[in-house]
Design a protein around this motif. Structure first.
Motif, PDB file in Angstrom:
ATOM      1  N   LEU A   1       1.239   9.807  -4.898  1.00  0.00           N
ATOM      2  CA  LEU A   1      -0.032  10.531  -4.894  1.00  0.00           C
ATOM      3  C   LEU A   1      -0.009  11.659  -3.870  1.00  0.00           C
ATOM      4  CD1 LEU A   1      -2.455   7.478  -5.173  1.00  0.00           C
ATOM      5  CD2 LEU A   1      -1.662   8.988  -7.005  1.00  0.00           C
ATOM      6  N   ALA A   2      -0.850  12.666  -4.117  1.00  0.00           N
ATOM      7  CA  ALA A   2      -0.905  13.853  -3.263  1.00  0.00           C
ATOM      8  C   ALA A   2      -2.147  13.828  -2.372  1.00  0.00           C
ATOM      9  CB  ALA A   2      -0.915  15.106  -4.138  1.00  0.00           C
ATOM     10  N   SER A   3      -2.194  14.764  -1.460  1.00  0.00           N
ATOM     11  CA  SER A   3      -3.337  15.046  -0.590  1.00  0.00           C
ATOM     12  C   SER A   3      -3.334  14.170   0.653  1.00  0.00           C
ATOM     13  CB  SER A   3      -4.651  14.947  -1.368  1.00  0.00           C
ATOM     14  OG  SER A   3      -4.582  15.768  -2.525  1.00  0.00           O
ATOM     15  N   ASN A   4      -4.501  13.757   1.130  1.00  0.00           N
ATOM     16  CA  ASN A   4      -4.624  13.187   2.468  1.00  0.00           C
ATOM     17  C   ASN A   4      -5.270  11.819   2.413  1.00  0.00           C
ATOM     18  OD1 ASN A   4      -5.687  12.679   5.202  1.00  0.00           O
ATOM     19  ND2 ASN A   4      -5.048  14.777   5.621  1.00  0.00           N
ATOM     20  N   SER A   5      -4.560  10.780   2.890  1.00  0.00           N
ATOM     21  CA  SER A   5      -5.094   9.423   2.822  1.00  0.00           C
ATOM     22  C   SER A   5      -6.118   9.129   3.910  1.00  0.00           C
ATOM     23  CB  SER A   5      -3.954   8.405   2.905  1.00  0.00           C
ATOM     24  OG  SER A   5      -3.292   8.499   4.150  1.00  0.00           O
ATOM     25  N   ALA A   6      -6.157   9.945   4.962  1.00  0.00           N
ATOM     26  CA  ALA A   6      -7.039   9.666   6.102  1.00  0.00           C
ATOM     27  C   ALA A   6      -8.373  10.388   6.043  1.00  0.00           C
ATOM     28  CB  ALA A   6      -6.325  10.010   7.403  1.00  0.00           C
ATOM     29  N   TRP A   7      -8.427  11.538   5.380  1.00  0.00           N
ATOM     30  CA  TRP A   7      -9.632  12.370   5.389  1.00  0.00           C
ATOM     31  C   TRP A   7     -10.068  12.670   3.961  1.00  0.00           C
ATOM     32  CZ3 TRP A   7     -11.418  13.599  10.291  1.00  0.00           C
ATOM     33  CH2 TRP A   7     -10.513  13.406  11.336  1.00  0.00           C
ATOM     34  N   ARG A   8     -11.296  12.290   3.619  1.00  0.00           N
ATOM     35  CA  ARG A   8     -11.773  12.513   2.256  1.00  0.00           C
ATOM     36  C   ARG A   8     -11.797  13.993   1.906  1.00  0.00           C
ATOM     37  NH1 ARG A   8     -17.119  10.308  -1.071  1.00  0.00           N
ATOM     38  NH2 ARG A   8     -16.746  11.642  -2.870  1.00  0.00           N
ATOM     39  N   PHE A   9     -12.266  14.824   2.825  1.00  0.00           N
ATOM     40  CA  PHE A   9     -12.404  16.250   2.532  1.00  0.00           C
ATOM     41  C   PHE A   9     -11.323  17.074   3.222  1.00  0.00           C
ATOM     42  CE2 PHE A   9     -16.780  14.503   2.264  1.00  0.00           C
ATOM     43  CZ  PHE A   9     -16.952  14.696   0.906  1.00  0.00           C
ATOM     44  N   GLY A  10     -10.196  16.430   3.541  1.00  0.00           N
ATOM     45  CA  GLY A  10      -9.140  17.121   4.258  1.00  0.00           C
ATOM     46  C   GLY A  10      -9.451  17.163   5.746  1.00  0.00           C
ATOM     47  N   LYS A  11      -8.428  17.308   6.577  1.00  0.00           N
ATOM     48  CA  LYS A  11      -8.640  17.271   8.031  1.00  0.00           C
ATOM     49  C   LYS A  11      -9.570  18.368   8.506  1.00  0.00           C
ATOM     50  CE  LYS A  11      -6.105  16.323  12.262  1.00  0.00           C
ATOM     51  NZ  LYS A  11      -4.764  16.095  12.864  1.00  0.00           N
TER      52      LYS A  11
ATOM     53  N   ARG B   1       0.834  -1.210   0.000  1.00  0.00           N
ATOM     54  CA  ARG B   1       0.000   0.000   0.000  1.00  0.00           C
ATOM     55  C   ARG B   1       0.867   1.257   0.000  1.00  0.00           C
ATOM     56  NH1 ARG B   1      -3.190  -1.541   3.750  1.00  0.00           N
ATOM     57  NH2 ARG B   1      -2.043  -0.638   5.499  1.00  0.00           N
ATOM     58  N   GLN B   2       1.950   1.239   0.772  1.00  0.00           N
ATOM     59  CA  GLN B   2       2.849   2.392   0.807  1.00  0.00           C
ATOM     60  C   GLN B   2       3.469   2.654  -0.559  1.00  0.00           C
ATOM     61  OE1 GLN B   2       5.567   1.329   3.955  1.00  0.00           O
ATOM     62  NE2 GLN B   2       4.185   2.012   5.583  1.00  0.00           N
ATOM     63  N   HIS B   3       3.834   1.588  -1.265  1.00  0.00           N
ATOM     64  CA  HIS B   3       4.419   1.753  -2.603  1.00  0.00           C
ATOM     65  C   HIS B   3       3.417   2.409  -3.556  1.00  0.00           C
ATOM     66  CE1 HIS B   3       8.134  -0.248  -1.722  1.00  0.00           C
ATOM     67  NE2 HIS B   3       7.573  -1.413  -1.467  1.00  0.00           N
ATOM     68  N   LEU B   4       2.138   2.067  -3.439  1.00  0.00           N
ATOM     69  CA  LEU B   4       1.132   2.588  -4.362  1.00  0.00           C
ATOM     70  C   LEU B   4       0.623   3.974  -3.974  1.00  0.00           C
ATOM     71  CD1 LEU B   4      -0.930  -0.656  -5.076  1.00  0.00           C
ATOM     72  CD2 LEU B   4       0.847   0.397  -6.485  1.00  0.00           C
ATOM     73  N   LEU B   5       0.895   4.407  -2.761  1.00  0.00           N
ATOM     74  CA  LEU B   5       0.459   5.739  -2.324  1.00  0.00           C
ATOM     75  C   LEU B   5       1.543   6.802  -2.473  1.00  0.00           C
ATOM     76  CD1 LEU B   5      -1.505   4.875   0.956  1.00  0.00           C
ATOM     77  CD2 LEU B   5      -2.477   5.779  -1.146  1.00  0.00           C
ATOM     78  N   LYS B   6       2.797   6.391  -2.615  1.00  0.00           N
ATOM     79  CA  LYS B   6       3.905   7.342  -2.491  1.00  0.00           C
ATOM     80  C   LYS B   6       3.923   8.415  -3.570  1.00  0.00           C
ATOM     81  CE  LYS B   6       7.220   4.270  -4.796  1.00  0.00           C
ATOM     82  NZ  LYS B   6       8.427   3.416  -4.599  1.00  0.00           N
TER      83      LYS B   6
END
Length: 342
Positions: free
Chosen positions: A326-336, A319-324
Protein backbone atom coordinates in the motif's frame (compact mmCIF):
# COMPACT_ATOMS: atom_id res chain seq x y z
CA UNK A 1 -13.77 2.74 15.86
CA UNK A 2 -14.39 -0.14 18.24
CA UNK A 3 -13.93 0.53 21.95
CA UNK A 4 -10.97 -0.82 23.90
CA UNK A 5 -13.17 -3.53 25.43
CA UNK A 6 -14.56 -4.52 22.02
CA UNK A 7 -11.05 -4.80 20.57
CA UNK A 8 -9.99 -6.93 23.52
CA UNK A 9 -13.03 -9.17 22.97
CA UNK A 10 -12.10 -9.69 19.32
CA UNK A 11 -8.50 -10.55 20.23
CA UNK A 12 -9.83 -13.17 22.64
CA UNK A 13 -12.36 -14.57 20.15
CA UNK A 14 -9.82 -15.36 17.45
CA UNK A 15 -8.12 -17.87 19.75
CA UNK A 16 -11.40 -19.77 20.08
CA UNK A 17 -12.23 -19.97 16.36
CA UNK A 18 -11.27 -22.74 13.97
CA UNK A 19 -9.69 -22.10 10.58
CA UNK A 20 -8.48 -24.14 7.67
CA UNK A 21 -6.10 -23.32 4.81
CA UNK A 22 -5.88 -24.58 1.23
CA UNK A 23 -2.37 -24.11 -0.17
CA UNK A 24 -1.76 -24.90 -3.84
CA UNK A 25 1.72 -25.88 -4.97
CA UNK A 26 3.69 -27.97 -7.46
CA UNK A 27 7.20 -29.38 -8.11
CA UNK A 28 6.53 -31.90 -5.33
CA UNK A 29 4.33 -34.97 -5.59
CA UNK A 30 1.32 -35.40 -3.34
CA UNK A 31 2.87 -38.57 -1.94
CA UNK A 32 6.13 -36.81 -1.08
CA UNK A 33 4.28 -33.84 0.40
CA UNK A 34 2.25 -36.19 2.60
CA UNK A 35 5.37 -37.91 3.95
CA UNK A 36 7.10 -34.56 4.55
CA UNK A 37 4.06 -33.39 6.50
CA UNK A 38 3.90 -36.60 8.54
CA UNK A 39 7.54 -36.14 9.52
CA UNK A 40 6.73 -32.66 10.86
CA UNK A 41 3.61 -33.78 12.70
CA UNK A 42 5.67 -36.34 14.58
CA UNK A 43 5.52 -39.84 15.99
CA UNK A 44 2.15 -41.47 15.57
CA UNK A 45 1.41 -39.79 12.23
CA UNK A 46 0.48 -42.03 9.31
CA UNK A 47 0.16 -41.65 5.54
CA UNK A 48 -2.58 -43.31 3.47
CA UNK A 49 -3.49 -43.20 -0.22
CA UNK A 50 -7.26 -42.71 -0.57
CA UNK A 51 -7.43 -42.20 -4.33
CA UNK A 52 -10.77 -41.08 -5.72
CA UNK A 53 -11.43 -38.23 -8.14
CA UNK A 54 -8.83 -36.00 -6.46
CA UNK A 55 -6.18 -38.76 -6.03
CA UNK A 56 -6.00 -38.00 -2.31
CA UNK A 57 -3.20 -38.69 0.10
CA UNK A 58 -4.22 -38.53 3.74
CA UNK A 59 -2.02 -37.77 6.74
CA UNK A 60 -3.46 -38.60 10.16
CA UNK A 61 -1.66 -36.65 12.89
CA UNK A 62 -1.21 -37.79 16.52
CA UNK A 63 -4.43 -35.97 17.45
CA UNK A 64 -6.42 -37.89 14.85
CA UNK A 65 -6.80 -34.90 12.53
CA UNK A 66 -6.79 -35.34 8.75
CA UNK A 67 -4.37 -33.40 6.53
CA UNK A 68 -5.13 -33.98 2.85
CA UNK A 69 -3.11 -33.57 -0.34
CA UNK A 70 -5.33 -33.50 -3.43
CA UNK A 71 -4.97 -32.78 -7.14
CA UNK A 72 -6.32 -29.58 -8.67
CA UNK A 73 -6.63 -29.21 -12.43
CA UNK A 74 -6.22 -25.42 -12.21
CA UNK A 75 -2.57 -25.85 -11.19
CA UNK A 76 -0.04 -25.42 -14.00
CA UNK A 77 2.07 -28.29 -12.72
CA UNK A 78 5.80 -28.83 -13.14
CA UNK A 79 7.92 -31.75 -11.98
CA UNK A 80 10.89 -31.54 -9.62
CA UNK A 81 13.15 -30.69 -12.61
CA UNK A 82 10.95 -27.79 -13.72
CA UNK A 83 9.45 -29.61 -16.71
CA UNK A 84 5.76 -29.30 -17.58
CA UNK A 85 3.65 -31.95 -15.88
CA UNK A 86 0.06 -33.20 -16.05
CA UNK A 87 -2.34 -30.82 -14.28
CA UNK A 88 -4.07 -33.87 -12.77
CA UNK A 89 -0.88 -35.85 -12.31
CA UNK A 90 1.35 -36.53 -9.32
CA UNK A 91 2.76 -32.98 -9.22
CA UNK A 92 -0.63 -31.26 -8.96
CA UNK A 93 -0.62 -30.72 -5.21
CA UNK A 94 -2.99 -28.90 -2.89
CA UNK A 95 -2.77 -29.06 0.90
CA UNK A 96 -6.09 -29.02 2.78
CA UNK A 97 -5.50 -28.63 6.50
CA UNK A 98 -7.88 -29.94 9.15
CA UNK A 99 -9.74 -27.43 11.35
CA UNK A 100 -7.02 -25.72 13.38
CA UNK A 101 -6.80 -23.19 16.20
CA UNK A 102 -4.32 -20.34 16.61
CA UNK A 103 -2.55 -22.58 19.11
CA UNK A 104 -1.70 -24.80 16.11
CA UNK A 105 -0.08 -21.98 14.13
CA UNK A 106 3.49 -23.11 14.84
CA UNK A 107 2.63 -26.57 13.51
CA UNK A 108 1.11 -25.15 10.33
CA UNK A 109 4.09 -22.87 9.77
CA UNK A 110 6.53 -25.74 10.29
CA UNK A 111 4.64 -27.84 7.72
CA UNK A 112 4.79 -24.98 5.20
CA UNK A 113 8.51 -24.47 5.76
CA UNK A 114 9.20 -28.20 5.41
CA UNK A 115 7.27 -28.40 2.12
CA UNK A 116 9.19 -25.43 0.74
CA UNK A 117 12.51 -26.95 1.83
CA UNK A 118 11.49 -30.24 0.17
CA UNK A 119 11.26 -28.46 -3.18
CA UNK A 120 7.61 -27.35 -3.40
CA UNK A 121 7.02 -24.26 -5.54
CA UNK A 122 4.04 -21.97 -5.86
CA UNK A 123 3.01 -18.65 -7.37
CA UNK A 124 0.83 -17.07 -10.04
CA UNK A 125 2.95 -18.59 -12.82
CA UNK A 126 1.73 -22.01 -11.69
CA UNK A 127 -1.92 -20.93 -11.41
CA UNK A 128 -1.77 -21.33 -7.63
CA UNK A 129 -3.55 -19.49 -4.84
CA UNK A 130 -4.45 -19.78 -1.17
CA UNK A 131 -7.92 -19.99 0.38
CA UNK A 132 -8.60 -19.49 4.09
CA UNK A 133 -11.71 -20.89 5.79
CA UNK A 134 -13.13 -19.85 9.15
CA UNK A 135 -15.60 -21.89 11.21
CA UNK A 136 -18.97 -20.19 10.91
CA UNK A 137 -21.67 -22.21 12.71
CA UNK A 138 -22.30 -19.36 15.17
CA UNK A 139 -23.39 -16.84 12.51
CA UNK A 140 -26.83 -15.24 12.54
CA UNK A 141 -28.45 -13.28 9.73
CA UNK A 142 -27.19 -10.07 11.36
CA UNK A 143 -23.58 -11.21 11.67
CA UNK A 144 -23.58 -12.78 8.19
CA UNK A 145 -24.75 -9.48 6.72
CA UNK A 146 -22.03 -7.78 8.73
CA UNK A 147 -19.40 -10.04 7.15
CA UNK A 148 -20.71 -9.36 3.65
CA UNK A 149 -20.84 -5.60 4.23
CA UNK A 150 -17.37 -5.66 5.77
CA UNK A 151 -15.89 -7.32 2.70
CA UNK A 152 -17.82 -5.04 0.32
CA UNK A 153 -16.63 -1.94 2.20
CA UNK A 154 -12.97 -2.96 2.22
CA UNK A 155 -12.59 -5.03 -0.96
CA UNK A 156 -10.57 -2.46 -2.95
CA UNK A 157 -8.13 -2.17 -0.05
CA UNK A 158 -7.95 -5.95 0.34
CA UNK A 159 -7.26 -6.52 -3.36
CA UNK A 160 -4.45 -3.96 -3.30
CA UNK A 161 -2.95 -4.97 0.04
CA UNK A 162 -2.92 -8.63 -0.97
CA UNK A 163 -1.52 -7.86 -4.42
CA UNK A 164 -4.25 -9.79 -6.23
CA UNK A 165 -3.69 -9.66 -9.98
CA UNK A 166 -6.45 -8.74 -12.40
CA UNK A 167 -6.91 -12.22 -13.83
CA UNK A 168 -7.55 -13.72 -10.39
CA UNK A 169 -10.01 -10.94 -9.50
CA UNK A 170 -11.82 -11.48 -12.78
CA UNK A 171 -11.97 -15.28 -12.60
CA UNK A 172 -11.53 -16.66 -9.09
CA UNK A 173 -12.30 -13.96 -6.47
CA UNK A 174 -14.82 -11.57 -8.01
CA UNK A 175 -16.03 -8.47 -6.07
CA UNK A 176 -19.11 -8.93 -3.88
CA UNK A 177 -21.61 -7.15 -6.12
CA UNK A 178 -20.41 -8.65 -9.41
CA UNK A 179 -21.03 -11.88 -11.23
CA UNK A 180 -18.12 -13.61 -12.98
CA UNK A 181 -17.94 -12.99 -16.73
CA UNK A 182 -19.64 -10.44 -18.94
CA UNK A 183 -18.61 -7.05 -20.18
CA UNK A 184 -16.89 -5.60 -17.08
CA UNK A 185 -13.24 -6.35 -16.31
CA UNK A 186 -14.31 -7.59 -12.87
CA UNK A 187 -17.49 -9.28 -13.98
CA UNK A 188 -21.07 -8.16 -14.53
CA UNK A 189 -22.65 -5.92 -11.86
CA UNK A 190 -25.62 -7.46 -10.01
CA UNK A 191 -28.28 -6.36 -7.53
CA UNK A 192 -26.94 -8.49 -4.69
CA UNK A 193 -25.93 -5.69 -2.32
CA UNK A 194 -29.24 -3.93 -2.91
CA UNK A 195 -31.22 -7.14 -2.36
CA UNK A 196 -29.21 -7.82 0.79
CA UNK A 197 -30.59 -4.71 2.48
CA UNK A 198 -34.05 -6.24 2.79
CA UNK A 199 -32.88 -9.65 4.05
CA UNK A 200 -33.91 -10.50 7.62
CA UNK A 201 -33.06 -14.22 7.69
CA UNK A 202 -30.22 -16.43 6.55
CA UNK A 203 -32.61 -18.09 4.11
CA UNK A 204 -33.35 -14.73 2.50
CA UNK A 205 -29.64 -13.97 2.20
CA UNK A 206 -29.15 -17.38 0.58
CA UNK A 207 -31.91 -16.72 -1.96
CA UNK A 208 -30.43 -13.32 -2.84
CA UNK A 209 -26.97 -14.86 -3.20
CA UNK A 210 -27.92 -17.63 -5.60
CA UNK A 211 -30.43 -15.52 -7.53
CA UNK A 212 -27.77 -12.97 -8.42
CA UNK A 213 -24.77 -15.21 -8.99
CA UNK A 214 -26.17 -18.53 -10.22
CA UNK A 215 -29.63 -17.58 -11.41
CA UNK A 216 -31.21 -20.61 -9.76
CA UNK A 217 -33.01 -21.65 -6.61
CA UNK A 218 -30.98 -22.36 -3.43
CA UNK A 219 -32.12 -25.98 -3.18
CA UNK A 220 -30.50 -26.66 -6.56
CA UNK A 221 -27.34 -24.54 -6.17
CA UNK A 222 -26.25 -25.58 -2.70
CA UNK A 223 -25.88 -29.23 -3.76
CA UNK A 224 -23.35 -28.38 -6.49
CA UNK A 225 -19.76 -28.23 -5.22
CA UNK A 226 -18.70 -26.08 -8.17
CA UNK A 227 -21.66 -23.72 -8.20
CA UNK A 228 -20.79 -20.52 -10.09
CA UNK A 229 -21.36 -18.36 -7.01
CA UNK A 230 -18.31 -19.76 -5.23
CA UNK A 231 -15.85 -17.63 -7.23
CA UNK A 232 -16.05 -14.51 -5.06
CA UNK A 233 -13.62 -12.83 -2.71
CA UNK A 234 -16.03 -13.98 0.02
CA UNK A 235 -17.37 -17.41 -0.90
CA UNK A 236 -20.76 -17.86 0.76
CA UNK A 237 -21.58 -20.91 -1.35
CA UNK A 238 -19.24 -22.76 0.97
CA UNK A 239 -21.27 -21.50 3.94
CA UNK A 240 -24.70 -22.33 2.49
CA UNK A 241 -23.67 -25.74 1.13
CA UNK A 242 -22.23 -26.87 4.49
CA UNK A 243 -24.71 -25.16 6.80
CA UNK A 244 -25.71 -27.39 9.72
CA UNK A 245 -22.63 -29.60 9.32
CA UNK A 246 -19.49 -29.78 11.42
CA UNK A 247 -17.49 -28.62 8.39
CA UNK A 248 -19.48 -25.38 8.04
CA UNK A 249 -17.14 -22.55 7.05
CA UNK A 250 -16.93 -19.26 5.20
CA UNK A 251 -14.10 -19.00 2.69
CA UNK A 252 -11.95 -16.04 1.64
CA UNK A 253 -10.37 -16.75 -1.76
CA UNK A 254 -8.29 -13.63 -2.48
CA UNK A 255 -4.86 -14.71 -1.20
CA UNK A 256 -1.90 -15.03 -3.53
CA UNK A 257 0.05 -18.25 -3.49
CA UNK A 258 3.01 -18.32 -1.12
CA UNK A 259 5.08 -20.75 0.92
CA UNK A 260 6.20 -17.96 3.27
CA UNK A 261 5.00 -19.15 6.65
CA UNK A 262 4.80 -15.66 8.12
CA UNK A 263 2.67 -14.35 5.26
CA UNK A 264 0.27 -17.29 5.60
CA UNK A 265 0.02 -16.48 9.32
CA UNK A 266 -0.99 -12.92 8.43
CA UNK A 267 -3.70 -14.26 6.08
CA UNK A 268 -5.16 -16.47 8.81
CA UNK A 269 -5.13 -13.70 11.42
CA UNK A 270 -6.86 -11.35 9.00
CA UNK A 271 -9.71 -13.77 8.28
CA UNK A 272 -10.20 -14.65 11.95
CA UNK A 273 -10.28 -10.96 12.85
CA UNK A 274 -12.79 -10.17 10.11
CA UNK A 275 -15.01 -12.95 11.41
CA UNK A 276 -14.73 -11.63 14.98
CA UNK A 277 -15.57 -8.12 13.78
CA UNK A 278 -18.69 -9.39 12.00
CA UNK A 279 -19.83 -11.37 15.04
CA UNK A 280 -19.30 -8.61 17.62
CA UNK A 281 -20.57 -5.58 15.67
CA UNK A 282 -24.15 -4.41 16.03
CA UNK A 283 -24.15 -3.22 12.43
CA UNK A 284 -21.53 -2.82 9.71
CA UNK A 285 -22.64 -0.56 6.89
CA UNK A 286 -21.98 -1.31 3.23
CA UNK A 287 -19.97 1.87 2.73
CA UNK A 288 -16.60 2.13 1.02
CA UNK A 289 -13.71 3.06 3.31
CA UNK A 290 -13.49 6.88 2.99
CA UNK A 291 -9.79 6.99 3.89
CA UNK A 292 -8.98 4.48 1.15
CA UNK A 293 -11.17 6.40 -1.30
CA UNK A 294 -9.29 9.60 -0.45
CA UNK A 295 -6.00 7.89 -1.32
CA UNK A 296 -4.21 7.28 1.98
CA UNK A 297 -4.04 3.52 1.64
CA UNK A 298 -1.67 2.68 4.47
CA UNK A 299 -3.55 4.77 7.02
CA UNK A 300 -6.83 3.17 5.90
CA UNK A 301 -5.44 -0.33 6.42
CA UNK A 302 -3.65 0.41 9.69
CA UNK A 303 -6.68 2.00 11.34
CA UNK A 304 -8.97 -0.76 10.06
CA UNK A 305 -6.69 -3.40 11.54
CA UNK A 306 -6.52 -1.53 14.85
CA UNK A 307 -10.33 -1.46 14.91
CA UNK A 308 -10.20 -5.28 14.86
CA UNK A 309 -7.74 -5.49 17.76
CA UNK A 310 -4.47 -5.56 15.83
CA UNK A 311 -2.25 -4.07 18.51
CA UNK A 312 0.77 -5.48 20.31
CA UNK A 313 3.64 -7.78 19.35
CA UNK A 314 1.38 -10.59 18.10
CA UNK A 315 0.33 -8.46 15.12
CA UNK A 316 3.58 -6.59 14.41
CA UNK A 317 4.88 -8.76 11.57
CA UNK A 318 1.43 -9.63 10.14
CA UNK A 319 0.64 -5.91 9.98
CA UNK A 320 3.85 -5.26 8.03
CA UNK A 321 2.92 -7.96 5.51
CA UNK A 322 -0.50 -6.35 4.92
CA UNK A 323 0.86 -2.80 4.61
CA UNK A 324 3.79 -3.45 2.27
CA UNK A 325 1.80 -3.20 -0.99
CA UNK A 326 0.00 0.00 0.00
CA UNK A 327 1.00 3.61 -0.63
CA UNK A 328 0.94 6.87 1.34
CA UNK A 329 1.34 7.39 5.09
CA UNK A 330 0.37 4.96 7.85
CA UNK A 331 0.84 7.49 10.67
CA UNK A 332 -1.01 10.58 9.40
CA UNK A 333 -4.49 10.51 7.89
CA UNK A 334 -4.01 13.75 5.97
CA UNK A 335 -0.27 13.42 5.47
CA UNK A 336 2.38 14.82 7.83
CA UNK A 337 1.81 18.31 6.48
CA UNK A 338 -1.97 17.95 6.83
CA UNK A 339 -2.77 19.00 3.27
CA UNK A 340 -3.32 15.67 1.52
CA UNK A 341 -6.11 13.07 1.15
CA UNK A 342 -8.95 15.52 1.83
Amino acid sequence: MASKNERAEMKTMIHQMTYGVEVEMTAITRESAAHVTASVLGAGSSVHYLGGAYHKYQVIDPQGREWLFVSDCSINAIDSNGRQADSRGAYSCELNTPPLYLADMDTLQNVIRALRNAGAKTGARYGCGIHVHVGSKEHTARSLKNFINLVFSQEEMLYKALGVDESRIRNWCVPMNNRRGGYSEHGTPTNFMEDLKGCKTIEQIETAWYKNFSGSAPEYCRTSHYDESRYHLLNLHRYFSTRGKDCNTIEIRAFNATLHAGVIRSFVLLVLSMNAKALTSTRIKAEKNPIMTAGNEKFAMRTWLVSMGWTGDMFKNPRQHLLKNLASNSAWRFGKSGDLYR
